[in-house]
Scaffold this active site. Structure first.
Site, PDB file in Angstrom:
ATOM      1  N   ARG A 242       0.815  -1.224   0.000  1.00 54.39           N
ATOM      2  CA  ARG A 242       0.000   0.000   0.000  1.00 54.39           C
ATOM      3  C   ARG A 242       0.849   1.275   0.000  1.00 54.39           C
ATOM      4  NH1 ARG A 242      -5.556  -0.050   1.776  1.00 54.39           N
ATOM      5  NH2 ARG A 242      -6.454  -1.870   0.806  1.00 54.39           N
TER       6      ARG A 242
ATOM      7  N   ARG B 113      -3.670   6.838   0.606  1.00 59.21           N
ATOM      8  CA  ARG B 113      -4.178   8.064   1.228  1.00 59.21           C
ATOM      9  C   ARG B 113      -3.208   8.791   2.145  1.00 59.21           C
ATOM     10  NH1 ARG B 113      -9.598   5.075   2.919  1.00 59.21           N
ATOM     11  NH2 ARG B 113      -7.919   3.608   3.310  1.00 59.21           N
TER      12      ARG B 113
ATOM     13  N   ARG C   5      -6.776  11.271  -6.516  1.00 61.19           N
ATOM     14  CA  ARG C   5      -7.977  10.510  -6.184  1.00 61.19           C
ATOM     15  C   ARG C   5      -9.195  11.433  -6.276  1.00 61.19           C
ATOM     16  NH1 ARG C   5     -11.990   8.770  -3.759  1.00 61.19           N
ATOM     17  NH2 ARG C   5     -12.069   7.324  -2.014  1.00 61.19           N
TER      18      ARG C   5
ATOM     19  N   ASP D 185      -6.850  -2.924  -7.525  1.00 64.04           N
ATOM     20  CA  ASP D 185      -7.381  -3.529  -6.305  1.00 64.04           C
ATOM     21  C   ASP D 185      -7.703  -4.988  -6.576  1.00 64.04           C
ATOM     22  OD1 ASP D 185      -8.334  -2.553  -3.481  1.00 64.04           O
ATOM     23  OD2 ASP D 185      -9.768  -4.074  -4.157  1.00 64.04           O
TER      24      ASP D 185
ATOM     25  N   TYR E 177     -14.765 -11.865   0.141  1.00 62.62           N
ATOM     26  CA  TYR E 177     -15.517 -10.624  -0.128  1.00 62.62           C
ATOM     27  C   TYR E 177     -16.737 -10.903  -1.004  1.00 62.62           C
ATOM     28  CZ  TYR E 177     -11.684  -7.987   1.924  1.00 62.62           C
ATOM     29  OH  TYR E 177     -10.763  -7.487   2.803  1.00 62.62           O
TER      30      TYR E 177
END
Ligand code: CP3
Length: 348
Positions: free
Chosen positions: A27, A31, A40, A77, A153
């Site tokens: 990662r 952010r 973004r 992702d 998921y």
């Protein structure tokens, strides 16, 4: 010296001993970087960013420009695969991913592997763009979620505590879960193959939810699909090393390394590094596993954690990384500090 050897990450994954170890961070784009937040916002949403090759390539390169990292990891992702298979995937602001749950063999029939690679074409374009712009010493890592983690998921439709819903389903309807894993295994092979065709030089399989499975479920849900993916990729791309990251499987790590034949194993926060270094075959490179929380704290805490990790890895070739992804509240200066510590070879 060939171009191949000029990249420290590729050298170490080919079995060479290197000091200081190559470093990249899970990662590393995200952010915690103001320049990420800006792009973004420009893209409008996380998924729009993933599917825009110009912006996604830029975001991939941001941490490489800011810090002297040895690898870029493709910005995408793990949930792009279920989306390309036809599942409805959204990212709710501040809440993480939401999918339309798939819970039965009937639901599986609505998924469609045909055209999957076409829908993922922007990702391969991102790979090509990044490869063309990367500094000579920096390697490009492609990735996918491992079938079990992606399946968790898809089954629950969201992150649930310890992915309990998916684990329950594995007991309640093993036939359905096996069919879902088989579909995802095939999809993952073609997705990763296409990334390697486009220029990815290393591939990582994220099995974030491998830990905590009952031992008899590890073989069918984690080991077997990973082994199949590694074998298929080795047939088509024998020179592309594969890093497996089965987060949290602890004492099963040596069995994972032996049975899946990955080139490198990513250790997670909480793994016993000295035990892993003693028990995992020496021809398997280790990666990891600084606590992302130590990176948030920085200073002496970070320094102590780095020293301890270097000591615990001993004389084994390894790739310096975190034990899980960088958290959004991480000060970017701490990442710069970490890279300096590693490059100086002596964190003191
Ligand atoms: O490592 C990298 O820098 C490459 C990019 C990457 C992302 N996700 C970008 C991302 C990678 C390799 C992933 C993997 C991923 N995605 C995993 C496996 C590894 C892990 O972290 O456990 C998983 C489980 C996912 C699924 C996912 N994506 C979740 C649960 C979330 C929401 C949680 C969160 O942190 O917001 C995401 C969103 C996501 N993926 C973001 C990024 C940068 C944040 C999106 C944003 O900008 O808001």
């Amino acid at each position: 010296m060939s171009a191949f050897r000029a990249k420290p990450l590729l050298s170490i994954l080919a079995g060479e001993q290197l000091a200081p170890p190559p470093i990249w961070l899970m990662r590393q784009a995200g952010r915690y970087l103001p320049e990420y937040r800006e792009l973004r916002a420009r893209a409008g949403s996380f998924l729009a960013l993933c599917y825009d090759p110009i912006l996604a390539a830029e975001v991939t390169l941001q941490p490489v420009r800011r810090f002297q990292l040895d690898a870029a990891i493709l910005f995408a992702d793990i949930l792009l695969v279920p989306q390309a298979l036809g599942a409805d995937v959204r990212f709710e602001e501040g809440e993480g991913p939401r999918l339309a749950p798939v819970t039965s063999v009937h639901g599986l029939r609505r998924l469609n592997a045909h055209g999957m690679l076409d829908r993922l074409a922007p990702v391969f374009e991102t790979v090509r763009r990044v490869r063309a712009e990367l500094p000579a010493k920096v390697a490009l890592i492609g990735f996918a979620g491992a079938p079990w983690t992606v399946a968790t998921y898809m089954i629950a439709g969201r992150a649930t505590p310890d992915q309990k819903d998916a684990k329950l389903r594995a007991y309640q309807d093993p036939g359905f879960v096996a069919a879902l894993i088989a579909d995802l295994t095939a999809a993952t092979i073609s997705y990763l193959c296409a990334q390697a065709d486009a220029g990815a030089e290393v591939l990582q399989l994220f099995d974030t939810w491998a830990g905590g499975l009952a031992e008899p479920l590890l073989e069918p849900l984690v080991f077997a699909p990973t082994r199949e993916i590694v074998a298929a990729l080795k047939r088509r791309h024998p020179k592309v090393p594969i890093i497996g990251f089965p987060r949290g499987i602890g004492l099963h790590l040596p069995a994972y390394a032996r049975t899946t034949r990955v080139d490198a194993v990513g250790l997670a926060t909480g793994d016993d590094v000295r035990l892993a270094a003693a028990l995992i075959p020496r021809d398997v490179v280790l990666q990891g596993c600084l606590d992302p929380l130590a990176l948030i704290v920085g200073g002496k805490t970070l320094q102590n954690a780095v020293e301890r990790l270097l000591a615990d890895m001993g004389d084994r070739p390894f790739v310096f990384n975190l034990g899980h992804g960088i958290l959004p509240e991480t000060p970017p200066e701490h990442v710069a500090e970490l890279v300096r510590m590693i490059r100086n070879g002596d964190p003191k």
